[in-house]
Motif scaffolding. Structure first.
Motif, PDB file in Angstrom:
ATOM      1  N   LEU A  43       0.822  -1.222   0.000  1.00  0.00           N
ATOM      2  CA  LEU A  43       0.000   0.000   0.000  1.00  0.00           C
ATOM      3  C   LEU A  43       0.848   1.260   0.000  1.00  0.00           C
ATOM      4  O   LEU A  43       0.454   2.291  -0.560  1.00  0.00           O
ATOM      5  CB  LEU A  43      -0.912  -0.001   1.227  1.00  0.00           C
ATOM      6  CG  LEU A  43      -2.206  -0.819   1.126  1.00  0.00           C
ATOM      7  CD1 LEU A  43      -2.852  -0.953   2.494  1.00  0.00           C
ATOM      8  CD2 LEU A  43      -3.178  -0.161   0.135  1.00  0.00           C
ATOM      9  N   GLN A  44       2.025   1.198   0.623  1.00  0.00           N
ATOM     10  CA  GLN A  44       2.881   2.382   0.738  1.00  0.00           C
ATOM     11  C   GLN A  44       3.409   2.866  -0.604  1.00  0.00           C
ATOM     12  O   GLN A  44       3.825   4.025  -0.724  1.00  0.00           O
ATOM     13  CB  GLN A  44       4.044   2.090   1.682  1.00  0.00           C
ATOM     14  CG  GLN A  44       3.624   1.999   3.149  1.00  0.00           C
ATOM     15  CD  GLN A  44       4.793   1.666   4.065  1.00  0.00           C
ATOM     16  OE1 GLN A  44       5.949   1.691   3.648  1.00  0.00           O
ATOM     17  NE2 GLN A  44       4.486   1.338   5.311  1.00  0.00           N
ATOM     18  N   VAL A  45       3.379   2.015  -1.625  1.00  0.00           N
ATOM     19  CA  VAL A  45       3.889   2.453  -2.927  1.00  0.00           C
ATOM     20  C   VAL A  45       3.037   3.589  -3.489  1.00  0.00           C
ATOM     21  O   VAL A  45       3.510   4.405  -4.282  1.00  0.00           O
ATOM     22  CB  VAL A  45       3.947   1.297  -3.952  1.00  0.00           C
ATOM     23  CG1 VAL A  45       4.781   0.157  -3.426  1.00  0.00           C
ATOM     24  CG2 VAL A  45       2.556   0.817  -4.328  1.00  0.00           C
ATOM     25  N   TYR A  46       1.763   3.660  -3.066  1.00  0.00           N
ATOM     26  CA  TYR A  46       0.894   4.723  -3.569  1.00  0.00           C
ATOM     27  C   TYR A  46       1.261   6.090  -3.010  1.00  0.00           C
ATOM     28  O   TYR A  46       0.726   7.113  -3.460  1.00  0.00           O
ATOM     29  CB  TYR A  46      -0.566   4.396  -3.246  1.00  0.00           C
ATOM     30  CG  TYR A  46      -1.142   3.305  -4.131  1.00  0.00           C
ATOM     31  CD1 TYR A  46      -1.426   3.554  -5.468  1.00  0.00           C
ATOM     32  CD2 TYR A  46      -1.379   2.036  -3.636  1.00  0.00           C
ATOM     33  CE1 TYR A  46      -1.941   2.573  -6.285  1.00  0.00           C
ATOM     34  CE2 TYR A  46      -1.894   1.038  -4.446  1.00  0.00           C
ATOM     35  CZ  TYR A  46      -2.175   1.312  -5.768  1.00  0.00           C
ATOM     36  OH  TYR A  46      -2.683   0.329  -6.584  1.00  0.00           O
ATOM     37  N   LEU A  47       2.148   6.118  -2.025  1.00  0.00           N
ATOM     38  CA  LEU A  47       2.581   7.390  -1.443  1.00  0.00           C
ATOM     39  C   LEU A  47       3.857   7.922  -2.083  1.00  0.00           C
ATOM     40  O   LEU A  47       4.295   9.022  -1.767  1.00  0.00           O
ATOM     41  CB  LEU A  47       2.791   7.222   0.071  1.00  0.00           C
ATOM     42  CG  LEU A  47       1.567   6.787   0.882  1.00  0.00           C
ATOM     43  CD1 LEU A  47       1.937   6.631   2.353  1.00  0.00           C
ATOM     44  CD2 LEU A  47       0.423   7.783   0.716  1.00  0.00           C
ATOM     45  N   LYS A  48       4.447   7.155  -2.986  1.00  0.00           N
ATOM     46  CA  LYS A  48       5.658   7.619  -3.660  1.00  0.00           C
ATOM     47  C   LYS A  48       5.304   8.788  -4.586  1.00  0.00           C
ATOM     48  O   LYS A  48       4.271   8.756  -5.273  1.00  0.00           O
ATOM     49  CB  LYS A  48       6.304   6.477  -4.452  1.00  0.00           C
ATOM     50  CG  LYS A  48       6.863   5.369  -3.561  1.00  0.00           C
ATOM     51  CD  LYS A  48       7.514   4.280  -4.388  1.00  0.00           C
ATOM     52  CE  LYS A  48       8.111   3.193  -3.491  1.00  0.00           C
ATOM     53  NZ  LYS A  48       9.247   3.686  -2.693  1.00  0.00           N
ATOM     54  N   PRO A  49       6.149   9.831  -4.619  1.00  0.00           N
ATOM     55  CA  PRO A  49       5.812  11.048  -5.374  1.00  0.00           C
ATOM     56  C   PRO A  49       5.446  10.799  -6.835  1.00  0.00           C
ATOM     57  O   PRO A  49       4.459  11.354  -7.328  1.00  0.00           O
ATOM     58  CB  PRO A  49       7.086  11.900  -5.253  1.00  0.00           C
ATOM     59  CG  PRO A  49       7.704  11.450  -3.963  1.00  0.00           C
ATOM     60  CD  PRO A  49       7.410   9.983  -3.856  1.00  0.00           C
ATOM     61  N   ARG A  50       6.218   9.970  -7.529  1.00  0.00           N
ATOM     62  CA  ARG A  50       5.924   9.756  -8.946  1.00  0.00           C
ATOM     63  C   ARG A  50       4.647   8.949  -9.142  1.00  0.00           C
ATOM     64  O   ARG A  50       3.952   9.115 -10.152  1.00  0.00           O
ATOM     65  CB  ARG A  50       7.104   9.065  -9.621  1.00  0.00           C
ATOM     66  CG  ARG A  50       8.285  10.000  -9.846  1.00  0.00           C
ATOM     67  CD  ARG A  50       9.381   9.359 -10.653  1.00  0.00           C
ATOM     68  NE  ARG A  50      10.423  10.326 -10.975  1.00  0.00           N
ATOM     69  CZ  ARG A  50      11.519  10.043 -11.675  1.00  0.00           C
ATOM     70  NH1 ARG A  50      11.719   8.812 -12.116  1.00  0.00           N
ATOM     71  NH2 ARG A  50      12.412  10.985 -11.927  1.00  0.00           N
ATOM     72  N   VAL A  51       4.340   8.070  -8.192  1.00  0.00           N
ATOM     73  CA  VAL A  51       3.082   7.324  -8.263  1.00  0.00           C
ATOM     74  C   VAL A  51       1.906   8.274  -8.028  1.00  0.00           C
ATOM     75  O   VAL A  51       0.894   8.213  -8.739  1.00  0.00           O
ATOM     76  CB  VAL A  51       3.069   6.168  -7.243  1.00  0.00           C
ATOM     77  CG1 VAL A  51       1.739   5.430  -7.284  1.00  0.00           C
ATOM     78  CG2 VAL A  51       4.216   5.188  -7.535  1.00  0.00           C
ATOM     79  N   LEU A  52       2.038   9.164  -7.050  1.00  0.00           N
ATOM     80  CA  LEU A  52       0.994  10.165  -6.809  1.00  0.00           C
ATOM     81  C   LEU A  52       0.800  11.074  -8.022  1.00  0.00           C
ATOM     82  O   LEU A  52      -0.329  11.438  -8.368  1.00  0.00           O
ATOM     83  CB  LEU A  52       1.353  11.013  -5.583  1.00  0.00           C
ATOM     84  CG  LEU A  52       1.200  10.355  -4.207  1.00  0.00           C
ATOM     85  CD1 LEU A  52       1.781  11.259  -3.128  1.00  0.00           C
ATOM     86  CD2 LEU A  52      -0.268  10.074  -3.916  1.00  0.00           C
ATOM     87  N   ALA A  53       1.902  11.429  -8.658  1.00  0.00           N
ATOM     88  CA  ALA A  53       1.821  12.340  -9.808  1.00  0.00           C
ATOM     89  C   ALA A  53       1.021  11.735 -10.954  1.00  0.00           C
ATOM     90  O   ALA A  53       0.407  12.469 -11.748  1.00  0.00           O
ATOM     91  CB  ALA A  53       3.230  12.691 -10.299  1.00  0.00           C
ATOM     92  N   MET A  54       0.969  10.393 -11.034  1.00  0.00           N
ATOM     93  CA  MET A  54       0.250   9.772 -12.125  1.00  0.00           C
ATOM     94  C   MET A  54      -1.248  10.033 -12.046  1.00  0.00           C
ATOM     95  O   MET A  54      -1.941   9.991 -13.072  1.00  0.00           O
ATOM     96  CB  MET A  54       0.518   8.265 -12.145  1.00  0.00           C
ATOM     97  CG  MET A  54       1.877   7.877 -12.717  1.00  0.00           C
ATOM     98  SD  MET A  54       2.287   8.690 -14.290  1.00  0.00           S
ATOM     99  CE  MET A  54       0.933   8.173 -15.326  1.00  0.00           C
ATOM    100  N   PHE A  55      -1.777  10.291 -10.853  1.00  0.00           N
ATOM    101  CA  PHE A  55      -3.198  10.654 -10.759  1.00  0.00           C
ATOM    102  C   PHE A  55      -3.467  11.940 -11.540  1.00  0.00           C
ATOM    103  O   PHE A  55      -4.426  12.030 -12.314  1.00  0.00           O
ATOM    104  CB  PHE A  55      -3.610  10.838  -9.299  1.00  0.00           C
ATOM    105  CG  PHE A  55      -4.971  11.471  -9.138  1.00  0.00           C
ATOM    106  CD1 PHE A  55      -6.118  10.717  -9.258  1.00  0.00           C
ATOM    107  CD2 PHE A  55      -5.086  12.845  -8.904  1.00  0.00           C
ATOM    108  CE1 PHE A  55      -7.374  11.312  -9.139  1.00  0.00           C
ATOM    109  CE2 PHE A  55      -6.328  13.444  -8.778  1.00  0.00           C
ATOM    110  CZ  PHE A  55      -7.479  12.670  -8.900  1.00  0.00           C
TER     111      PHE A  55
END
Length: 449
Positions: free
Chosen positions: A12-24
C-alpha cells in the motif's frame, strides 16, 4: 517479479511515492480532453441545432486516437528546441501537447457551431491530435519513471485520474453549460488542463542515460545494415532510427515469440470490448430506467472501477505481473456469465448492482495489470513508439468484433450473446496461463534451479 514478496502494508505504501501520486494528475490531464471531442461535444452541437447527420461525421475525430502510433516515433526521437534542454525529453513534449489541448478547447469555446462548424471540426481534430500525443508521452513517462514492480500502482493511479477527468468532462461540463453557457464550460475545461501543466513542471524527468548509448549503437548498426555505410540522406537515416528501429528491436529481442505476444495483446481485452457497446441497450431493453443506469451503472460503477484498479496495482506489487494477469483475464470473461444470468432474472436492481460491481472491479483489475504488462514489454529506448503500437493493437480486434454484437443479439437474444462473449475471453485466459508458465520456466532456468 520482486525477489521478496511485500506485505500488504508495504504494498500500500507504494501509492505514497511522489511519482506514483503524480500519475493521478497526469491521468486526469489525459482523460479530460476525451469527452470534450466526443459525447460532450455532440451534446453541445445538438444544443446549437446542428443536424444529426453532421454530428455523426464528428465520430471520425476518434480515428486520431487509433493512429497515434504513426507519429509516436517523432515524439520518441525528435528534440524540441530549447524546451528539451530545459525540461527533458518527455516533459517537453508533455507540456507542448497539454498547452495545445488547452488552446484548442479555448478556441472551440469561442465559436458558434451554427456559424463556424468547419472551424469547430478543425479544432476538434487539433484537440484530439494533441490529446493523443499527450497519451503517447504520458505512457512513455509512466514506464520510464519507475521500476517494473511499481507499474501496477502507476497504472492504477493513472486510471483513477483518468476516470475522475471523464466525470468532470462529462457531467461537470454539462452542468456548467446548464448553469452558464457552453463557452464558459469549454473555457473552464481548458483552464483545468493547468492540472497537467503544473504536474509536468513539478515532476522530475526520467533518467535516459542508461539506454541512450545502447540505443545509439543499435540504431547505427541498423542504419549501416539497411542503408549501407556510404552517404545517405538524413530523411532515410531518420526513418531507420526513429521508425524502423523500435519495431526491429521488439522482434529481434523476442524472436518468433513476438507474434505470440502481439496475438495475446490483441485478444486480452476481446471479451471486455466486444460486450461494451451492448451494455446500455441491454439495461434499457431489460426494463431499467435511465436513472437506474446512471446511479448504479455509472456512479456506483465508477467507484467499483477505482477499487478494482487499486487492487490490480497492489496485486502486481505483491505478486508480480503474471499471476494477476491470469486472474484479470479469467474475471473479465466470467463476469459476462453474470450478465447472461441478469438477462434471465429481469430488471432486479440488486442483481444489477452485483453484476455492475463484478464487471467494474474485474475490469479495473485487468486494466491496471494489463497496462503494467504492456509496459514491461517495452524497451525504454523506444518506449513511446512500442507502447503506442501495443495500445492501438489491444483495442482493434475487440472494436471490429463488437460491430457484429447487435446482429447476434437480434438473432439469439442477450443471454446467448453474453455466453458467446464469455467464451471469447477463454483464449486470453489460456494464453495468459501459457505466458506465466513460460515466464516461470525462464526464471527457474536463470536461477539454475
Amino acid at each position: 517479479m520482486p525477489q521478496n514478496k511485500l506485505s500488504w502494508g508495504e504494498a500500500l505504501q507504494v501509492y505514497l511515492k511522489p511519482r506514483v501520486l503524480a500519475m493521478f494528475f497526469l491521468g486526469f490531464s489525459a482523460g479530460l480532453p476525451l469527452l470534450l471531442v466526443f459525447s460532450t461535444m455532440t451534446a453541445w452541437l445538438r444544443d446549437y441545432g446542428v443536424s444529426r447527420t453532421a454530428i455523426g461525421f464528428f465520430a471520425w475525430v476518434g480515428i486520431t486516437f487509433s493512429i497515434k502510433v504513426l507519429w509516436a516515433p517523432v515524439i520518441d526521437y525528435l528534440r524540441l528546441p530549447l524546451l528539451t534542454r530545459w525540461l527533458g525529453k518527455r516533459r517537453s513534449w508533455m507540456l507542448v501537447s497539454q498547452l495545445g489541448v488547452a488552446l484548442g478547447l479555448l478556441g472551440m469555446g469561442s465559436l458558434n457551431p451554427q456559424l463556424a462548424l468547419t472551424q469547430v471540426a478543425v479544432l476538434a481534430v487539433w484537440v484530439a491530435f494533441c490529446s493523443a500525443s499527450q497519451d503517447v508521452v504520458i505512457d512513455a513517462y509512466r514506464i520510464e519513471a519507475v521500476d517494473k514492480e511499481l507499474q501496477g500502482a502507476m497504472a492504477a493511479n493513472y486510471v483513477f485520474g483518468y476516470r475522475v477527468a471523464l466525470l468532470v468532462a462529462g457531467a461537470g461540463a454539462l452542468y456548467i453549460a446548464e448553469l452558464a453557457n457552453w463557452p464558459m464550460s469549454y473555457t473552464v475545461m481548458a483552464l483545468l488542463m493547468g492540472v497537467g501543466v503544473i504536474t509536468t513542471l513539478l515532476v522530475a524527468e526520467p533518467d535516459h542515460s542508461k539506454v541512450k548509448a545502447q540505443a545509439a549503437s543499435f540504431q547505427h548498426a541498423w542504419v549501416d545494415r539497411m542503408l549501407g555505410s556510404g552517404e545517405h540522406g538524413p530523411l532515410k537515416e531518420w526513418f531507420v532510427r526513429a521508425v524502423a528501429c523500435p519495431f526491429i528491436e521488439f522482434f529481434e529481442r523476442n524472436g518468433r515469440f513476438a507474434l505470440v505476444l502481439l496475438l495475446f495483446i490483441g485478444i486480452y481485452r476481446l471479451s471486455d470490448i466486444a460486450m461494451g457497446v451492448m451494455a446500455n441497450p441491454f439495461y434499457l431493453d431489460l426494463g431499467f430506467s435511465k436513472s437506474d443506469i446512471a446511479e448504479i451503472g455509472k456512479i456506483f460503477g465508477f467507484f467499483c472501477t477505482i477499487i478494482g484498479s487499486f487492487l490490480g496495482g497492489l496485486l502486481v506489487v505483491r505478486y508480480g505481473i503474471m499471476r494477476p494477469l491470469i486472474l484479470g483475464a479469467a474475471m473479465v470473461a466470467a463476469t459476462n456469465l453474470l450478465f447472461a444470468h441478469l438477462a434471465q432474472v429481469g430488471p432486479d436492481k440488486v442483481w444489477l448492482a452485483v453484476v455492475i460491481s463484478a464487471d467494474n472491479i474485474s475490469g479495473g483489475i485487468s486494466n491496471a495489470v494489463f497496462i503494467a504488462y504492456l509496459s514491461s514489454l517495452t524497451n525504454q529506448a523506444y518506449t513511446a513508439t512500442q507502447y503506442a503500437l501495443f495500445s492501438s493493437l489491444m483495442t482493434l480486434p475487440g472494436k471490429f468484433i463488437s460491430g457484429f454484437s447487435g446482429v447476434v443479439v437480434d438473432a439469439q437474444g442477450y443471454a446467448q450473446f453474453f455466453v458467446y462473449v464469455a467464451l471469447l475471453g477463454t483464449p486470453a485466459v489460456i494464453l495468459a496461463v501459457y505466458l506465466w508458465w513460460r515466464d516461470s520456466r525462464g526464471s527457474k532456468a536463470a536461477s539454475g534451479t
